[in-house]
Write a protein that holds these residues in place. Sequence first.
Motif, PDB file in Angstrom:
ATOM      1  N   ASN A 267       0.841  -1.195   0.000  1.00 44.83           N
ATOM      2  CA  ASN A 267       0.000   0.000   0.000  1.00 44.83           C
ATOM      3  C   ASN A 267       0.880   1.250   0.000  1.00 44.83           C
ATOM      4  OD1 ASN A 267      -1.415   2.192   1.902  1.00 44.83           O
ATOM      5  ND2 ASN A 267      -2.990   1.108   0.736  1.00 44.83           N
ATOM      6  N   GLU A 268       0.535   2.231  -0.835  1.00 49.80           N
ATOM      7  CA  GLU A 268       1.356   3.438  -0.945  1.00 49.80           C
ATOM      8  C   GLU A 268       1.439   4.194   0.375  1.00 49.80           C
ATOM      9  OE1 GLU A 268       0.108   5.893  -4.129  1.00 49.80           O
ATOM     10  OE2 GLU A 268       0.495   4.396  -5.697  1.00 49.80           O
ATOM     11  N   GLU A 269       0.351   4.234   1.133  1.00 48.80           N
ATOM     12  CA  GLU A 269       0.375   4.959   2.405  1.00 48.80           C
ATOM     13  C   GLU A 269       1.301   4.278   3.406  1.00 48.80           C
ATOM     14  OE1 GLU A 269      -3.538   5.471   3.853  1.00 48.80           O
ATOM     15  OE2 GLU A 269      -4.180   6.800   2.220  1.00 48.80           O
ATOM     16  N   VAL A 270       1.293   2.937   3.421  1.00 49.18           N
ATOM     17  CA  VAL A 270       2.181   2.208   4.332  1.00 49.18           C
ATOM     18  C   VAL A 270       3.629   2.410   3.909  1.00 49.18           C
ATOM     19  CG1 VAL A 270       2.857  -0.074   5.160  1.00 49.18           C
ATOM     20  CG2 VAL A 270       0.432   0.504   4.919  1.00 49.18           C
ATOM     21  N   SER A 271       3.895   2.304   2.612  1.00 50.90           N
ATOM     22  CA  SER A 271       5.263   2.493   2.125  1.00 50.90           C
ATOM     23  C   SER A 271       5.758   3.904   2.408  1.00 50.90           C
ATOM     24  CB  SER A 271       5.320   2.204   0.629  1.00 50.90           C
ATOM     25  OG  SER A 271       6.621   2.364   0.124  1.00 50.90           O
ATOM     26  N   GLY A 272       4.885   4.887   2.196  1.00 55.54           N
ATOM     27  CA  GLY A 272       5.260   6.256   2.501  1.00 55.54           C
ATOM     28  C   GLY A 272       5.564   6.459   3.973  1.00 55.54           C
ATOM     29  N   TYR A 273       4.769   5.834   4.829  1.00 54.99           N
ATOM     30  CA  TYR A 273       5.010   5.927   6.269  1.00 54.99           C
ATOM     31  C   TYR A 273       6.382   5.341   6.626  1.00 54.99           C
ATOM     32  CZ  TYR A 273       4.526   4.985  11.263  1.00 54.99           C
ATOM     33  OH  TYR A 273       4.729   4.926  12.630  1.00 54.99           O
ATOM     34  N   VAL A 274       6.681   4.166   6.056  1.00 53.34           N
ATOM     35  CA  VAL A 274       7.953   3.499   6.371  1.00 53.34           C
ATOM     36  C   VAL A 274       9.127   4.356   5.936  1.00 53.34           C
ATOM     37  CG1 VAL A 274       9.415   1.521   5.821  1.00 53.34           C
ATOM     38  CG2 VAL A 274       6.985   1.177   6.314  1.00 53.34           C
ATOM     39  N   PHE A 275       9.092   4.889   4.716  1.00 54.07           N
ATOM     40  CA  PHE A 275      10.262   5.595   4.204  1.00 54.07           C
ATOM     41  C   PHE A 275      10.315   7.063   4.612  1.00 54.07           C
ATOM     42  CE2 PHE A 275      10.301   1.874   1.489  1.00 54.07           C
ATOM     43  CZ  PHE A 275      11.663   1.566   1.507  1.00 54.07           C
ATOM     44  N   ASN A 276       9.317   7.520   5.341  1.00 56.48           N
ATOM     45  CA  ASN A 276       9.406   8.839   5.952  1.00 56.48           C
ATOM     46  C   ASN A 276      10.011   8.792   7.345  1.00 56.48           C
ATOM     47  OD1 ASN A 276       8.397  10.459   3.869  1.00 56.48           O
ATOM     48  ND2 ASN A 276       6.267  10.031   4.432  1.00 56.48           N
ATOM     49  N   GLN A 277      10.306   7.586   7.829  1.00 57.87           N
ATOM     50  CA  GLN A 277      10.917   7.442   9.137  1.00 57.87           C
ATOM     51  C   GLN A 277      12.410   7.752   9.060  1.00 57.87           C
ATOM     52  OE1 GLN A 277       8.962   7.014  11.745  1.00 57.87           O
ATOM     53  NE2 GLN A 277       7.251   6.900  10.268  1.00 57.87           N
ATOM     54  N   PRO A 278      12.995   8.304  10.103  1.00 56.77           N
ATOM     55  CA  PRO A 278      14.433   8.625  10.100  1.00 56.77           C
ATOM     56  C   PRO A 278      15.280   7.375   9.842  1.00 56.77           C
ATOM     57  CG  PRO A 278      13.334   9.664  11.967  1.00 56.77           C
ATOM     58  CD  PRO A 278      12.323   8.728  11.346  1.00 56.77           C
ATOM     59  N   GLY A 279      16.166   7.490   8.895  1.00 57.47           N
ATOM     60  CA  GLY A 279      17.095   6.396   8.612  1.00 57.47           C
ATOM     61  C   GLY A 279      16.635   5.429   7.547  1.00 57.47           C
ATOM     62  N   ALA A 280      15.360   5.439   7.148  1.00 56.94           N
ATOM     63  CA  ALA A 280      14.850   4.440   6.205  1.00 56.94           C
ATOM     64  C   ALA A 280      15.458   4.619   4.814  1.00 56.94           C
ATOM     65  CB  ALA A 280      13.331   4.519   6.131  1.00 56.94           C
ATOM     66  N   LYS A 281      15.402   5.834   4.278  1.00 57.30           N
ATOM     67  CA  LYS A 281      15.950   6.065   2.950  1.00 57.30           C
ATOM     68  C   LYS A 281      17.467   5.889   2.935  1.00 57.30           C
ATOM     69  CE  LYS A 281      12.251   9.240   1.559  1.00 57.30           C
ATOM     70  NZ  LYS A 281      11.928  10.641   1.144  1.00 57.30           N
ATOM     71  N   GLU A 282      18.131   6.357   4.005  1.00 60.52           N
ATOM     72  CA  GLU A 282      19.588   6.203   4.076  1.00 60.52           C
ATOM     73  C   GLU A 282      19.967   4.727   4.119  1.00 60.52           C
ATOM     74  OE1 GLU A 282      18.411  10.165   5.598  1.00 60.52           O
ATOM     75  OE2 GLU A 282      17.739   8.117   5.928  1.00 60.52           O
ATOM     76  N   PHE A 283      19.187   3.940   4.848  1.00 57.35           N
ATOM     77  CA  PHE A 283      19.459   2.506   4.915  1.00 57.35           C
ATOM     78  C   PHE A 283      19.324   1.865   3.541  1.00 57.35           C
ATOM     79  CE2 PHE A 283      18.026  -1.877   5.424  1.00 57.35           C
ATOM     80  CZ  PHE A 283      19.037  -2.396   6.232  1.00 57.35           C
ATOM     81  N   LEU A 284      18.262   2.212   2.826  1.00 61.22           N
ATOM     82  CA  LEU A 284      18.053   1.657   1.496  1.00 61.22           C
ATOM     83  C   LEU A 284      19.198   2.036   0.564  1.00 61.22           C
ATOM     84  CD1 LEU A 284      16.282   0.256  -0.657  1.00 61.22           C
ATOM     85  CD2 LEU A 284      15.130   2.467  -0.994  1.00 61.22           C
ATOM     86  N   ASP A 285      19.613   3.301   0.585  1.00 64.16           N
ATOM     87  CA  ASP A 285      20.692   3.750  -0.293  1.00 64.16           C
ATOM     88  C   ASP A 285      21.992   3.013   0.001  1.00 64.16           C
ATOM     89  OD1 ASP A 285      18.961   5.538  -1.496  1.00 64.16           O
ATOM     90  OD2 ASP A 285      19.578   7.243  -0.246  1.00 64.16           O
ATOM     91  N   ARG A 286      22.354   2.918   1.254  1.00 66.01           N
ATOM     92  CA  ARG A 286      23.639   2.317   1.607  1.00 66.01           C
ATOM     93  C   ARG A 286      23.641   0.806   1.401  1.00 66.01           C
ATOM     94  NH1 ARG A 286      25.386   5.820   7.016  1.00 66.01           N
ATOM     95  NH2 ARG A 286      25.215   7.875   5.980  1.00 66.01           N
TER      96      ARG A 286
END
Length: 347
Positions: A267-286
């Motif tokens: 679900n887009e809302e769930v995914s957005g919630y997860v990747f708006n959390q601190p560290g989520a996008k940085e974790f994915l990138d690294r």
Amino acid sequence: MTEHETQSTAGPQRATGEPEARAAHAQPTPGRTGESRTRPESQSNGVQVNTGVEATGVPEAAIPELVIISGMSGAGRSTAAKCLEDLGWFVVDNLPPALIPTMVELGARSQGNVARIAVVVDVRGRRFFDNLRESLADLDTRGVTRRIVFLESSDEALVRRFESVRRPHPLQGDGRIVDGIAAERELLRELRGDADLVIDTSSLNVHELRAKMDAQFAGEEEPELRATVMSFGYKYGLPVDADLVVDCRFLPNPHWVPELRPFTGLNEEVSGYVFNQPGAKEFLDRYAELLQLIATGYRREGKRYVTIAVGCTGGKHRSVAMSEKLAARLAAEGVETVVVHRDMGRE
């Protein structure tokens, strides 16, 4: 499997039945290239070859390429065959030589679905071995591009391998292992002389043998890596087939958000919630950068399949969202990727 899951299909499995090679050293036999049978009346090393394409009744492009793998027992035939299988060849183990032309004909009728065939021929089929030369002559008249790969090794290395797996040589009978090796070497002498590629496996390991086969048959393309990205829930246990495990439980759990609890990480809302959390996008990138480094090493070592398990508590929200994003990154980098959500829908 639930209706949300995508199942990946693995390649065909082969029973090896022989000790693995410890080494490989490749040397093409002089005067043989294996590429002189690709078109009618082709010229190779001063010898004119009549391909006989019209006699087969199928277009030249439909005739599969053929590799015959043979050589000494214990010299690494199974490893060589597995390597070709990973490169997309259709591999047939211990096919009687008299049936090789029939196998090629069936491949020609497959409308391009079977474009490359590898056949393992060894002394287990010794009752049919006398038919091999006749079959090779038949293939030449049909215009089949065929190569013979012969794997050999020193007597000392072969004895060591058979003793390490505590198996008798298939030709030793009531004698010693060296007796079986001598008998097999004599039986295969003429075939070795006809080989397009002779690989001595006396001093290199299995990975180096695969590298030699890749160099000969993979062409200029880098060996392909296939990845399975699997989300899972820790409360259901770790996936037994995981090569790498990623833990997403450091991120806040959408399960505790009432309006998000009924949905999944798709679900887009769930995914957005997860990747708006601190560290989520940085974790994915690294982690995506780390996988680039790992993938390069896997290709270098001949490993072509990797399973990346991404876990959270229940396998419904965080791991699903992270798996989807990670798989998209891998696909964008040219890695063939399949996504599997193992535990989604189990709660």
